[in-house]
Design a protein around this motif. Structure first.
Motif, PDB file in Angstrom:
ATOM      1  N   ASN A  17       0.858  -1.176   0.000  1.00  0.00           N
ATOM      2  CA  ASN A  17       0.000   0.000   0.000  1.00  0.00           C
ATOM      3  C   ASN A  17       0.898   1.232   0.000  1.00  0.00           C
ATOM      4  O   ASN A  17       1.597   1.502   0.984  1.00  0.00           O
ATOM      5  CB  ASN A  17      -0.904  -0.006   1.238  1.00  0.00           C
ATOM      6  N   ILE A  18       0.898   1.970  -1.107  1.00  0.00           N
ATOM      7  CA  ILE A  18       1.817   3.104  -1.251  1.00  0.00           C
ATOM      8  C   ILE A  18       1.161   4.438  -0.925  1.00  0.00           C
ATOM      9  O   ILE A  18       1.724   5.489  -1.231  1.00  0.00           O
ATOM     10  CB  ILE A  18       2.389   3.160  -2.684  1.00  0.00           C
ATOM     11  N   SER A  19      -0.014   4.419  -0.287  1.00  0.00           N
ATOM     12  CA  SER A  19      -0.724   5.666  -0.012  1.00  0.00           C
ATOM     13  C   SER A  19       0.125   6.632   0.810  1.00  0.00           C
ATOM     14  O   SER A  19       0.002   7.856   0.668  1.00  0.00           O
ATOM     15  CB  SER A  19      -2.052   5.388   0.688  1.00  0.00           C
ATOM     16  N   ALA A  20       1.005   6.101   1.665  1.00  0.00           N
ATOM     17  CA  ALA A  20       1.856   6.972   2.486  1.00  0.00           C
ATOM     18  C   ALA A  20       2.811   7.819   1.637  1.00  0.00           C
ATOM     19  O   ALA A  20       3.250   8.890   2.074  1.00  0.00           O
ATOM     20  CB  ALA A  20       2.657   6.136   3.485  1.00  0.00           C
ATOM     21  N   LEU A  21       3.130   7.342   0.424  1.00  0.00           N
ATOM     22  CA  LEU A  21       4.044   8.107  -0.428  1.00  0.00           C
ATOM     23  C   LEU A  21       3.410   9.394  -0.940  1.00  0.00           C
ATOM     24  O   LEU A  21       4.101  10.273  -1.455  1.00  0.00           O
ATOM     25  CB  LEU A  21       4.502   7.244  -1.615  1.00  0.00           C
ATOM     26  N   TYR A  22       2.092   9.506  -0.815  1.00  0.00           N
ATOM     27  CA  TYR A  22       1.405  10.739  -1.191  1.00  0.00           C
ATOM     28  C   TYR A  22       1.325  11.716  -0.016  1.00  0.00           C
ATOM     29  O   TYR A  22       0.828  12.826  -0.162  1.00  0.00           O
ATOM     30  CB  TYR A  22      -0.020  10.438  -1.664  1.00  0.00           C
ATOM     31  N   SER A  23       1.784  11.290   1.162  1.00  0.00           N
ATOM     32  CA  SER A  23       1.655  12.099   2.364  1.00  0.00           C
ATOM     33  C   SER A  23       2.979  12.768   2.722  1.00  0.00           C
ATOM     34  O   SER A  23       3.978  12.628   2.017  1.00  0.00           O
ATOM     35  CB  SER A  23       1.196  11.214   3.534  1.00  0.00           C
ATOM     36  N   SER A  28       5.942   6.827   7.914  1.00  0.00           N
ATOM     37  CA  SER A  28       5.154   5.912   7.080  1.00  0.00           C
ATOM     38  C   SER A  28       5.823   5.699   5.728  1.00  0.00           C
ATOM     39  O   SER A  28       5.814   4.588   5.186  1.00  0.00           O
ATOM     40  CB  SER A  28       3.741   6.468   6.887  1.00  0.00           C
ATOM     41  N   LYS A  29       6.416   6.738   5.169  1.00  0.00           N
ATOM     42  CA  LYS A  29       7.133   6.602   3.903  1.00  0.00           C
ATOM     43  C   LYS A  29       8.292   5.625   4.040  1.00  0.00           C
ATOM     44  O   LYS A  29       8.540   4.799   3.154  1.00  0.00           O
ATOM     45  CB  LYS A  29       7.654   7.963   3.442  1.00  0.00           C
ATOM     46  N   ALA A  30       9.011   5.721   5.148  1.00  0.00           N
ATOM     47  CA  ALA A  30      10.151   4.829   5.373  1.00  0.00           C
ATOM     48  C   ALA A  30       9.695   3.377   5.466  1.00  0.00           C
ATOM     49  O   ALA A  30      10.387   2.463   4.995  1.00  0.00           O
ATOM     50  CB  ALA A  30      10.885   5.241   6.639  1.00  0.00           C
ATOM     51  N   GLN A  31       8.528   3.157   6.059  1.00  0.00           N
ATOM     52  CA  GLN A  31       7.996   1.798   6.155  1.00  0.00           C
ATOM     53  C   GLN A  31       7.656   1.247   4.769  1.00  0.00           C
ATOM     54  O   GLN A  31       7.942   0.081   4.469  1.00  0.00           O
ATOM     55  CB  GLN A  31       6.762   1.799   7.056  1.00  0.00           C
ATOM     56  N   VAL A  32       7.049   2.085   3.915  1.00  0.00           N
ATOM     57  CA  VAL A  32       6.749   1.660   2.545  1.00  0.00           C
ATOM     58  C   VAL A  32       8.046   1.387   1.789  1.00  0.00           C
ATOM     59  O   VAL A  32       8.163   0.400   1.052  1.00  0.00           O
ATOM     60  CB  VAL A  32       5.914   2.726   1.815  1.00  0.00           C
ATOM     61  N   ALA A  33       9.034   2.252   1.964  1.00  0.00           N
ATOM     62  CA  ALA A  33      10.316   2.083   1.280  1.00  0.00           C
ATOM     63  C   ALA A  33      10.970   0.755   1.666  1.00  0.00           C
ATOM     64  O   ALA A  33      11.557   0.075   0.812  1.00  0.00           O
ATOM     65  CB  ALA A  33      11.239   3.250   1.614  1.00  0.00           C
ATOM     66  N   GLN A  34      10.858   0.370   2.925  1.00  0.00           N
ATOM     67  CA  GLN A  34      11.430  -0.896   3.367  1.00  0.00           C
ATOM     68  C   GLN A  34      10.719  -2.072   2.710  1.00  0.00           C
ATOM     69  O   GLN A  34      11.356  -3.056   2.313  1.00  0.00           O
ATOM     70  CB  GLN A  34      11.339  -1.011   4.888  1.00  0.00           C
ATOM     71  N   GLN A  35       9.409  -1.958   2.560  1.00  0.00           N
ATOM     72  CA  GLN A  35       8.656  -3.020   1.877  1.00  0.00           C
ATOM     73  C   GLN A  35       9.067  -3.124   0.412  1.00  0.00           C
ATOM     74  O   GLN A  35       9.194  -4.227  -0.134  1.00  0.00           O
ATOM     75  CB  GLN A  35       7.159  -2.735   1.978  1.00  0.00           C
ATOM     76  N   VAL A  48       1.026  -2.914  -6.141  1.00  0.00           N
ATOM     77  CA  VAL A  48       0.777  -1.722  -5.338  1.00  0.00           C
ATOM     78  C   VAL A  48      -0.718  -1.441  -5.320  1.00  0.00           C
ATOM     79  O   VAL A  48      -1.418  -1.614  -6.318  1.00  0.00           O
ATOM     80  CB  VAL A  48       1.536  -0.474  -5.855  1.00  0.00           C
ATOM     81  N   CYS A  49      -1.201  -1.033  -4.161  1.00  0.00           N
ATOM     82  CA  CYS A  49      -2.558  -0.547  -4.016  1.00  0.00           C
ATOM     83  C   CYS A  49      -2.477   0.820  -3.335  1.00  0.00           C
ATOM     84  O   CYS A  49      -1.392   1.265  -2.950  1.00  0.00           O
ATOM     85  CB  CYS A  49      -3.424  -1.525  -3.236  1.00  0.00           C
ATOM     86  N   GLY A  50      -3.622   1.489  -3.195  1.00  0.00           N
ATOM     87  CA  GLY A  50      -3.609   2.836  -2.633  1.00  0.00           C
ATOM     88  C   GLY A  50      -2.944   3.822  -3.571  1.00  0.00           C
ATOM     89  O   GLY A  50      -2.341   4.803  -3.134  1.00  0.00           O
ATOM     90  N   VAL A 156       6.088   5.792  -7.341  1.00  0.00           N
ATOM     91  CA  VAL A 156       6.820   4.566  -7.024  1.00  0.00           C
ATOM     92  C   VAL A 156       8.325   4.838  -7.040  1.00  0.00           C
ATOM     93  O   VAL A 156       9.078   4.297  -6.207  1.00  0.00           O
ATOM     94  CB  VAL A 156       6.459   3.443  -8.011  1.00  0.00           C
ATOM     95  N   ALA A 157       8.776   5.686  -7.959  1.00  0.00           N
ATOM     96  CA  ALA A 157      10.199   6.028  -8.028  1.00  0.00           C
ATOM     97  C   ALA A 157      10.657   6.729  -6.751  1.00  0.00           C
ATOM     98  O   ALA A 157      11.794   6.538  -6.304  1.00  0.00           O
ATOM     99  CB  ALA A 157      10.471   6.906  -9.245  1.00  0.00           C
ATOM    100  N   ARG A 158       9.770   7.531  -6.161  1.00  0.00           N
ATOM    101  CA  ARG A 158      10.124   8.169  -4.891  1.00  0.00           C
ATOM    102  C   ARG A 158      10.325   7.103  -3.811  1.00  0.00           C
ATOM    103  O   ARG A 158      11.251   7.183  -2.994  1.00  0.00           O
ATOM    104  CB  ARG A 158       9.043   9.160  -4.467  1.00  0.00           C
ATOM    105  N   GLY A 159       9.450   6.100  -3.813  1.00  0.00           N
ATOM    106  CA  GLY A 159       9.612   5.005  -2.872  1.00  0.00           C
ATOM    107  C   GLY A 159      10.882   4.212  -3.123  1.00  0.00           C
ATOM    108  O   GLY A 159      11.570   3.790  -2.178  1.00  0.00           O
ATOM    109  N   LEU A 160      11.210   4.006  -4.389  1.00  0.00           N
ATOM    110  CA  LEU A 160      12.453   3.303  -4.733  1.00  0.00           C
ATOM    111  C   LEU A 160      13.673   4.077  -4.260  1.00  0.00           C
ATOM    112  O   LEU A 160      14.642   3.498  -3.751  1.00  0.00           O
ATOM    113  CB  LEU A 160      12.522   3.083  -6.248  1.00  0.00           C
ATOM    114  N   ALA A 161      13.648   5.389  -4.441  1.00  0.00           N
ATOM    115  CA  ALA A 161      14.772   6.212  -3.997  1.00  0.00           C
ATOM    116  C   ALA A 161      14.984   6.064  -2.489  1.00  0.00           C
ATOM    117  O   ALA A 161      16.107   5.843  -2.016  1.00  0.00           O
ATOM    118  CB  ALA A 161      14.528   7.672  -4.372  1.00  0.00           C
TER     119      ALA A 161
END
Length: 254
Positions: A17-23, A28-35, A48-50, A156-161
């Motif tokens: 769930n990548i909804s945190a990347l919009y926040s 929360s972003k760090a948790q998504v990044a780890q996933q 990916v959902c959210g 998603v690229a922000r999460g990858l970074a």
């Protein structure tokens, strides 16, 4: 010897769930990044959902396109485009599976290719569009979806970074004018007895897929050789080396 293509089960692929990347919530972003990091290291694919992409009308648009009379579709023939964008009929597309590993024959599909428009690259340029008198609003709907998926790729690229320990905006300036493509596919239902066909294996550096669970033709082919099963309401992502190229692939039976 033919290489066996293993099919992953949905249970084996993570749903993130990548909804945190919009926040603005850095925790929360760090948790998504780890996933994302774990998914890229362990499986190479993830859902990916959210993601805030509206998909409700998408498959209606695809069905409308492929339901056009053949004569109208041939006016959109990709051979008429210098970028090979437009319509390709059944049996006219190449098969991306290496010949030595393909044991079930060529792809049985019709397709419609669109891409990013611009002038910075020889691979950017005008698309081939259906006559608006035949499909009113179709171009606007598809352009909206295309742009939404580009936005999603940047999220998603922000999460990858972050997953790589880089600044969140690291890939931003590298994705300003990507050579992105939208590939619409229709796999017709196999006739009895079932024809042996294979779903195409993409070679792009980055891939995001949408599947219509109501499409028996696509479902049949996914069961035979696809490496990523579909989950309604999600987008599947293949881990990439460089965020600059993106392919959006949709499977739909009319």
């Amino acid at each position: 010897m033919a290489r066996r293509i293993e099919i992953a089960s949905a249970e084996e692929l993570p749903v993130i769930n990548i909804s945190a990347l919009y926040s603005q919530d850095s925790t929360s972003k760090a948790q998504v990044a780890q996933q994302i990091h774990s998914a890229c290291v362990q499986t190479g694919f993830f859902y990916v959902c959210g993601h805030q992409v509206d998909q409700q009308w998408l498959f209606d648009c695809i069905r409308q396109l492929f339901a056009l009379p053949l004569d109208d579709k041939l006016k959109l023939d990709a051979k008429l485009s210098s970028l090979r964008r437009g319509y390709t009929g059944l049996g006219g597309a190449h098969n991306c599976v290496p010949e030595e590993s393909c044991t079930v024959g060529p792809d049985n599909k019709e397709s419609f290719l669109l891409g990013a428009e611009g002038s910075r690259s020889p691979m950017l340029g005008p698309n081939t569009w259906p006559d608006p008198a035949l499909l009113p609003g179709w171009r606007e709907h598809i352009q909206t979806y295309f742009n939404s998926m580009l936005d999603l790729s940047r999220v998603v690229a922000r999460g990858l970074a972050l997953s790589l320990g880089l600044p969140e905006q690291f890939f931003n300036d590298k994705m300003q004018d990507p050579v992105a493509q939208l590939l619409l596919l229709r796999y017709p239902p196999p006739p009895p007895p079932p024809a042996e066909t294979t779903a195409s294996q993409d070679t792009a550096a980055s891939q995001q897929n949408q599947h219509d669970s109501s499409c028996p033709g696509a479902s049949e082919q996914q069961q035979q050789s696809s490496t990523v099963p579909s989950l309604p309401g999600t987008t599947s992502c293949r881990s990439w080396v460089l965020c600059g190229t993106m392919q959006l692939q949709l499977d739909c039976d009319g």
